[in-house]
Design a protein around this motif. Structure first.
Motif, short mmCIF file in Angstrom:
data_model
loop_
_atom_site.label_atom_id
_atom_site.label_comp_id
_atom_site.label_asym_id
_atom_site.label_seq_id
_atom_site.Cartn_x
_atom_site.Cartn_y
_atom_site.Cartn_z
N GLU A 30 0.83 -1.21 0.00
CA GLU A 30 0.00 0.00 0.00
C GLU A 30 0.87 1.25 0.00
OE1 GLU A 30 -3.56 1.99 2.72
OE2 GLU A 30 -2.92 -0.06 3.14
N ASN A 31 1.93 1.21 0.79
CA ASN A 31 2.87 2.34 0.86
C ASN A 31 3.50 2.59 -0.51
OD1 ASN A 31 4.45 4.38 2.02
ND2 ASN A 31 6.11 2.95 2.48
N THR A 32 3.93 1.52 -1.17
CA THR A 32 4.53 1.63 -2.51
C THR A 32 3.55 2.26 -3.48
OG1 THR A 32 5.93 -0.30 -2.10
CG2 THR A 32 5.57 0.30 -4.40
N GLN A 37 1.41 6.97 -6.51
CA GLN A 37 0.34 7.94 -6.76
C GLN A 37 0.80 9.37 -6.45
OE1 GLN A 37 -3.29 6.84 -4.74
NE2 GLN A 37 -3.33 4.81 -5.67
N ALA A 38 1.56 9.51 -5.37
CA ALA A 38 2.06 10.84 -4.99
C ALA A 38 3.01 11.39 -6.06
CB ALA A 38 2.76 10.78 -3.63
N ARG A 39 3.89 10.53 -6.58
CA ARG A 39 4.80 10.96 -7.65
C ARG A 39 4.01 11.37 -8.89
NH1 ARG A 39 7.95 6.61 -5.93
NH2 ARG A 39 7.18 5.31 -7.64
N HIS A 40 2.99 10.57 -9.22
CA HIS A 40 2.16 10.86 -10.38
C HIS A 40 1.44 12.21 -10.18
CE1 HIS A 40 -0.38 10.12 -13.86
NE2 HIS A 40 -1.42 10.42 -13.11
N ALA A 41 0.88 12.41 -8.99
CA ALA A 41 0.17 13.66 -8.69
C ALA A 41 1.11 14.86 -8.77
CB ALA A 41 -0.47 13.59 -7.31
N GLU A 42 2.35 14.66 -8.31
CA GLU A 42 3.34 15.74 -8.36
C GLU A 42 3.67 16.11 -9.81
OE1 GLU A 42 7.80 16.31 -6.61
OE2 GLU A 42 6.44 15.09 -5.41
#
Length: 98
Positions: A30-32, A37-42
């Motif tokens: 889940e962390n991965t 997702q965070a990198r994609h959103a950034e």
């Protein structure tokens, strides 16, 4: 007997340990995924910021072009009027908003 009880406790402890390992593995996955997702959103945010800057630049260029056209139209109107030579000369200079 106490040895059977000890074996039962060990079996229960092993099961609990296996459950915890599975839970840890799930949390790591889940962390991965959340990091991905965070990198994609950034990246998406960066892209949207670039687009916004581009649109703002286009808007400013369009506004500038509109103002140039208004000034040139005004200069042409004033030049077509019969006004004193000094005013026409001054308008002619101001109208060169290239």
């Amino acid at each position: 007997s106490s040895s059977r009880q000890a074996l039962e406790q060990a079996r229960v402890a092993i099961e609990e340990l296996d459950d915890m390992k599975a839970m840890v593995k799930g949390l790591e996955e889940e962390n991965t995924e959340l990091r991905r997702q965070a990198r994609h959103a950034e990246k998406e945010q960066h892209s949207l910021c670039s687009q916004a800057e581009g649109l703002q630049e286009e808007r400013l260029l369009a506004e500038g072009q509109g103002l140039r056209e208004q000034i040139q139209a005004q200069a042409a109107r004033m030049a077509s009027l019969e006004v004193s030579g000094g005013t026409v000369a001054m308008v002619g200079r101001a109208g060169g908003c290239a």
